[in-house]
Design a protein around this motif. Structure first.
Motif: not given
Length: 198
Positions: A114-117, A76-78, A141-145
């Motif tokens: 995409d969409g990962k917190p 779900d997240a990293f 990371l923001s640039n790859i969503k």
């Protein structure tokens, strides 16, 4: 829908005694106490080759590149602990991101990101604690969503920041880490909630 939080955790360093690996260990312990299921990986173990478009065209994404991508997809997240190299983040971390972000036929673009917190942290011998590297990593990371948490933790003077067991000595920093992870997990759980009918 289950609200269990599955977190993939890794450091951007390959060094055995890495301060960032120690910081990540502290973060994992907190996340697990908060109820997360954490999978920790070592980028060094993947032995990813340097990204080469010619090599990809001939042989495809390497097996461990697909392994990393699938691990990212299934979580779900990293949580990423990133060292600072020359005011940016490490080459091994950038290379891993480059491979895991490659397009795969039949999958949506950037499916692993995409969409990962993402929760970012850093430890450095310098006084800024690697903060400049986190800014660079956050941009990528923001640039790859990805949804990068605004809470950044940078541990300066890292050579003396951990005790013999690898735990953070500074209670204030540990408190910040606890708070950051609690906020992060609340955000991840909120994203996992099913959309309410209007």
């Amino acid at each position: 829908m289950s609200k269990e939080v599955r977190i993939l955790a890794f450091a951007g360093s390959t060094r055995v005694g890495s301060y960032n690996k120690k910081l990540l260990t502290n973060a994992i312990e907190v996340a697990e106490k908060e109820g997360a299921m954490v999978t920790r990986i070592e980028l060094k173990d993947l032995q990813l080759p340097l990204f080469d478009a010619d090599d990809e065209s001939e042989h495809g994404i390497p097996d461990n590149g697909m392994k990393l991508m699938n691990l990212m997809i299934s979580h779900d997240a990293f949580m990423i602990a990133s060292p600072e190299y020359n005011s940016s983040f490490s080459g091994v971390l950038k290379n891993a991101i480059d491979w895991a972000s490659r397009p795969v036929k039949g999958l949506k673009p950037l499916i692993a990101f995409d969409g990962k917190p993402v929760l970012l942290m850093s430890a450095s011998p310098g006084t800024l604690g690697g903060l400049r590297g986190l800014y660079s990593l956050r941009t990528v990371l923001s640039n790859i969503k990805c949804h990068v948490s605004p809470q950044l933790l940078a541990i300066g003077m890292a050579a003396s920041a951990f005790d013999e067991q690898g735990l953070l000595k500074d209670e204030k920093k540990m408190s910040i880490l606890n708070t950051n992870i609690r906020k992060f997990m609340s955000f991840v759980k909120a994203l996992k909630e099913p959309a309410k009918e209007s």
